[in-house]
Design an enzyme around this catalytic site. Structure first.
Site, mmCIF file in Angstrom:
data_model
loop_
_atom_site.group_PDB
_atom_site.id
_atom_site.type_symbol
_atom_site.label_atom_id
_atom_site.label_comp_id
_atom_site.label_asym_id
_atom_site.label_seq_id
_atom_site.Cartn_x
_atom_site.Cartn_y
_atom_site.Cartn_z
ATOM 1 N N ALA A 299 22.297 -18.099 -99.370
ATOM 2 C CA ALA A 299 22.748 -18.951 -100.511
ATOM 3 C C ALA A 299 21.666 -19.687 -100.913
ATOM 4 C CB ALA A 299 23.848 -19.904 -99.858
ATOM 5 N N HIS B 187 29.995 -22.430 -102.808
ATOM 6 C CA HIS B 187 28.893 -22.573 -102.101
ATOM 7 C C HIS B 187 27.844 -22.637 -103.204
ATOM 8 C CE1 HIS B 187 25.888 -22.539 -99.232
ATOM 9 N NE2 HIS B 187 26.498 -22.019 -98.373
ATOM 10 N N HIS C 254 30.998 -26.220 -94.567
ATOM 11 C CA HIS C 254 30.408 -27.297 -93.975
ATOM 12 C C HIS C 254 31.211 -28.478 -93.511
ATOM 13 C CE1 HIS C 254 27.562 -25.580 -97.252
ATOM 14 N NE2 HIS C 254 27.200 -25.002 -96.196
ATOM 15 N N GLU D 82 27.449 -20.302 -89.875
ATOM 16 C CA GLU D 82 26.446 -20.507 -90.663
ATOM 17 C C GLU D 82 25.098 -20.322 -89.827
ATOM 18 O OE1 GLU D 82 24.754 -22.160 -94.969
ATOM 19 O OE2 GLU D 82 25.960 -23.654 -93.434
#
Length: 345
Positions: A77, A182, A227, A288
């Site tokens: 990302a 994202h 997150h 992640e």
């Protein structure tokens, strides 16, 4: 799988260990931007063995060591970098990154399934993103990463409820795929990319969804805010109060039928709070791993991003644990569910 032994599906994985030729190609693109007289770079030449080495020593090893079964996998990302170059640069970079994800999935179909990057650019229509989503879904991808701020930290894009985004949302609904909201790298020195910008963007996206009426127009649209939802669970009362002040319905009706958070929260108290505030039907397991935080927590002796440990420690029912680890992902990603069913899972 059963309630007792759910599949452990990690909804948030990035190819942060991609072989070096991919970065060499990107460096060629950046050189061309600095000096237009330079030639366009050739596409990266990466062997299957290079992919195997990068995956088996990293994501696949950790996935097995930590007891997970599958990762929903997308390009890195932080280097989507939609603010760099023009739409042509973004388009070519995106195609190369997504094609590499396809190769990983083809080599390890039992462990990885693809989610695509999009060729967004500041001020550019989403037609190219629509075409790339169609291309990737045809290759077996089950979702996409949507950047709400292609400017890289200046938040110049319209809010997510703006009609600028509607053509893309219409295509998502048509293809029955979700998007993870994202952002990418930060070009604003005021925002550390993973420590500030990511969390800011997660929180900002949620507030935008409160302000608008997006899900009235798209009742089946599904968005994952990663997150752990940024600062949202910690300030849940604030957002409930703001929705009330804006004359919006309760959050459970206005937003939370369509929005999901992952478990990329890197300490036990944070996971405890997430599960205390947010209904488990809105939480997807994610780590992640090999991502923003890669070290070992000196207080626990385990990696910060070994998030399965935190979920395992929760006093929740087998049904809730099944939903967080498997059921919710299958519901939010119907194409993932279909792929698993085709394998008898």
């Amino acid at each position: 799988m059963s309630l007792e032994t759910p599949l452990i599906i990690d909804c948030h994985g990035h190819y942060t260990t991609a072989p070096a030729p991919l970065q060499v190609f990107r460096d060629g693109q950046l050189a061309k931007i600095r000096d237009p007289l330079k030639p366009d770079p050739d596409g990266p030449v990466i062997s299957d063995d290079e992919i195997r080495e990068s995956i088996e020593k990293n994501q696949l090893r950790l996935l097995k060591e930590r007891g997970a079964d599958m990762t929903i996998f997308s390009p890195r990302a932080s280097v989507m970098a939609h603010h760099i170059g023009d739409k042509g640069v973004s388009q070519r970079w995106t195609v190369e990154c997504n094609n590499l994800i396809k190769r990983v999935v083809d080599l390890y179909p039992d462990y990885f399934i693809g989610v695509c990057q999009l060729p967004q650019s500041p001020g550019v229509s989403l037609e190219g993103s629509i075409r790339e989503l169609e291309r990737c879904v045809a290759m077996g991808f089950v979702g996409c990463n949507l950047n709400p701020d292609p400017s890289g930290g200046h938040f110049s894009a319209p809010p997510l409820y703006d009609r600028y985004w509607y053509p893309f949302f219409e295509k998502m609904v048509e293809l029955d795929v979700p998007a993870m909201i994202h952002v990418s790298g930060s070009c604003n020195p005021a925002f550390h990319a993973t420590g500030a910008y990511y969390i800011n963007a997660d929180t900002t996206a949620f507030m935008q969804l409160i302000e608008g009426d997006l899900f009235r127009d798209f009742p089946t649209l599904r968005l994952i805010i990663p997150h752990g939802g940024g600062a949202v669970p910690y300030h849940w009362g604030r957002y409930r109060g703001l929705a009330d002040m804006l004359k919006k319905p309760e959050l459970r009706e206005h937003v939370m039928k369509n929005v999901y958070f992952d478990t990329c929260v890197y300490h036990q108290p944070g996971i405890d709070l997430l599960f205390e505030v947010i209904d488990t039907k809105n939480i997807l397991f994610g780590s992640e791993m090999v991502g923003a935080v890669r070290g070992i927590d000196p207080q626990t002796g385990f990696y910060f991003d070994d998030t399965k440990r935190y979920v395992d420690a929760l006093a929740i029912s087998p049904e809730d644990k099944y939903n967080v680890f498997e059921g919710n992902a299958r519901r939010v990603y119907p194409r993932l569910d279909a792929a698993l069913k085709s394998r008898g899972l």
